[in-house]
Write a protein that holds these residues in place. Structure first.
Motif, short mmCIF file in Angstrom:
data_model
loop_
_atom_site.label_atom_id
_atom_site.label_comp_id
_atom_site.label_asym_id
_atom_site.label_seq_id
_atom_site.Cartn_x
_atom_site.Cartn_y
_atom_site.Cartn_z
N ALA A 45 0.60 -1.24 -0.17
CA ALA A 45 -0.12 0.59 -0.21
C ALA A 45 0.05 1.47 -0.32
CB ALA A 45 -0.82 -0.52 1.19
N LEU A 46 1.87 1.18 0.73
CA LEU A 46 2.86 2.23 0.89
C LEU A 46 3.59 2.53 -0.56
CD1 LEU A 46 4.73 1.98 4.25
CD2 LEU A 46 2.36 3.69 3.68
N GLU A 48 2.29 2.00 -3.00
CA GLU A 48 1.19 1.92 -4.03
C GLU A 48 1.14 3.10 -4.55
OE1 GLU A 48 -1.87 1.96 -7.60
OE2 GLU A 48 0.27 0.65 -6.52
N GLU A 49 1.24 3.61 -2.57
CA GLU A 49 0.83 5.49 -2.83
C GLU A 49 2.51 6.52 -3.26
OE1 GLU A 49 0.07 8.61 1.59
OE2 GLU A 49 0.35 6.10 1.35
N ARG A 50 2.77 5.87 -3.02
CA ARG A 50 4.34 6.46 -3.23
C ARG A 50 4.51 6.64 -5.16
NH1 ARG A 50 10.13 4.20 -2.22
NH2 ARG A 50 9.70 4.76 -0.47
N LYS A 53 1.51 9.00 -6.14
CA LYS A 53 2.25 10.62 -5.88
C LYS A 53 3.05 11.48 -6.89
CE LYS A 53 0.91 11.10 -0.93
NZ LYS A 53 2.41 11.07 0.60
#
Length: 68
Positions: A45-46, A48-50, A53
């Motif tokens: 999840a982290l 994918e978030e990066r 962004k």
């Protein structure tokens, strides 16, 4: 301009672990499978978030370049 050495030769022997024979090595186990899966999903999840962004920032940069 002073240069610091890249390798620090001053070390304590206590800082290093003893060598372990591969046949005797036992891999530490996670507390349980659920914790392992939860940690993996959190990392995914982290990441994918990066990625999202960065994609948004790249899109904004392209829009700014087009307007100029």
């Amino acid at each position: 301009m002073s240069h610091e050495p890249l390798v620090n030769d001053t070390h304590d022997d206590d800082d290093f672990l003893e060598a372990v024979n591969d046949d005797d090595y036992v891999r530490p186990r996670a507390s349980n499978r659920a914790d392992t899966l939860r940690a993996r999903r959190r990392v995914e999840a982290l990441l994918e978030e990066r990625r999202l962004k960065r994609a948004i920032e790249d899109d904004w940069m392209m829009l700014d370049e087009e307007e100029e």
